[in-house]
Enzyme design. Structure first.
Site, short mmCIF file in Angstrom:
data_model
loop_
_atom_site.label_atom_id
_atom_site.label_comp_id
_atom_site.label_asym_id
_atom_site.label_seq_id
_atom_site.Cartn_x
_atom_site.Cartn_y
_atom_site.Cartn_z
N LYS A 41 22.51 21.52 32.48
CA LYS A 41 22.98 22.04 33.97
C LYS A 41 23.96 22.77 34.13
O LYS A 41 24.15 23.77 34.75
CB LYS A 41 22.83 20.78 34.63
CG LYS A 41 21.82 20.11 35.39
CD LYS A 41 21.82 19.26 36.47
CE LYS A 41 20.69 18.37 36.59
NZ LYS A 41 21.13 17.22 37.19
N ARG A 90 35.57 6.27 49.38
CA ARG A 90 35.69 6.86 50.65
C ARG A 90 35.30 6.29 51.68
O ARG A 90 35.73 5.77 52.92
CB ARG A 90 35.49 8.20 50.88
CG ARG A 90 36.47 9.07 49.63
CD ARG A 90 35.86 10.45 49.44
NE ARG A 90 34.69 10.19 48.61
CZ ARG A 90 33.85 11.30 47.92
NH1 ARG A 90 34.36 12.47 48.39
NH2 ARG A 90 32.99 10.92 47.26
N SER A 127 34.88 17.45 47.14
CA SER A 127 34.72 18.64 46.34
C SER A 127 33.62 19.64 46.71
O SER A 127 33.84 20.60 46.90
CB SER A 127 34.15 18.36 44.83
OG SER A 127 35.12 17.73 43.78
P1 ADP Z 1 30.96 12.18 41.03
O1 ADP Z 1 29.97 13.24 40.89
O2 ADP Z 1 30.98 11.13 39.79
O3 ADP Z 1 30.98 11.27 42.35
P2 ADP Z 1 33.10 13.50 42.05
O4 ADP Z 1 34.12 14.40 41.36
O5 ADP Z 1 32.65 13.76 43.31
O6 ADP Z 1 32.21 12.89 40.97
O7 ADP Z 1 34.37 12.31 42.23
C1 ADP Z 1 34.84 11.42 41.27
C2 ADP Z 1 35.46 10.00 41.77
O8 ADP Z 1 36.62 10.43 42.66
C3 ADP Z 1 34.51 9.15 42.55
O9 ADP Z 1 34.58 7.83 42.39
C4 ADP Z 1 34.81 9.65 44.01
O10 ADP Z 1 34.46 8.51 44.84
C5 ADP Z 1 36.28 9.68 43.95
N1 ADP Z 1 36.70 10.58 45.30
C6 ADP Z 1 36.20 11.84 45.58
N2 ADP Z 1 36.95 12.25 46.35
C7 ADP Z 1 38.08 11.38 47.01
C8 ADP Z 1 38.80 11.26 47.73
N3 ADP Z 1 38.93 12.01 48.77
N4 ADP Z 1 39.79 9.88 47.80
C9 ADP Z 1 39.35 9.13 47.04
N5 ADP Z 1 38.32 9.00 45.90
C10 ADP Z 1 37.64 10.25 45.83
#
Ligand code: ADP
Length: 150
Positions: A41, A90, A127
């Site tokens: 991907k 979150r 993200s």
């Molecule tokens: P994934 O695709 O594995 O969920 P992410 O990059 O979206 O990866 O997130 C990685 C980690 O960071 C996850 O545990 C997510 O819950 C945490 N996370 C993302 N944004 C926040 C935030 N604003 N505050 C706290 N934890 C966050």
């Protein structure tokens, strides 16, 4: 030496991720930020850019390393001799998904998952939200960690 892995897509790395990483460093001696990818991907280019960006955020912090990995997070953690996985929570939706993941990882390894709850003021940062803003021409820089200030 207590090592933990902080896995995620980090596409892109946000101030929410940085806050979790900074707080994890208060608990662990070393944190490995693992960018999970699927070889079918992702394009290699964006992954290496992402590694560079995250490394720049933690420039000078020797207790953090950044790496991409394919496959299961528990295998990545084992390869690094890390006994812990850090995840951020979150909202309730995160909890349901994350508990399932943590239970699965506990069933197949002795790696513990440690959850840190999002700081209230950062709970809405994701993200996908940053990508949405950027793709519509909005400035999302305040949600992305400032590389220069570290
Ligand atoms: P994934 O695709 O594995 O969920 P992410 O990059 O979206 O990866 O997130 C990685 C980690 O960071 C996850 O545990 C997510 O819950 C945490 N996370 C993302 N944004 C926040 C935030 N604003 N505050 C706290 N934890 C966050």
């Amino acid at each position: 030496m207590r090592k933990a892995v902080f896995p995620g897509s980090f596409n892109p790395f946000t101030i929410g991720h940085k806050d979790i990483a900074d707080r994890a460093l208060k608990i662990f001696d070393h944190l490995i930020i693992g960018i999970g990818y699927n070889i079918h991907k992702s394009s290699g280019d964006t992954i290496s850019d992402r590694i560079k960006e995250i490394k720049a955020v933690f420039d000078g912090e020797e207790r953090i390393s950044v790496e991409a990995y394919e496959g299961l997070t528990v295998d990545f953690a084992r390869r690094h001799g890390a006994g812990f996985i850090i995840r951020g929570l979150r909202e309730v939706k995160d909890f349901e998904y994350e508990r399932n993941l943590a239970d699965t990882n506990a069933a197949i390894s002795d790696i513990e998952t440690v959850f840190l709850t999002a700081r209230p003021e950062l709970g809405f940062v994701s993200s996908s939200m940053v990508r949405e803003l950027l793709s519509n021409g909005y400035d999302a820089s305040r949600f992305i960690p400032n590389k220069v200030n570290r």
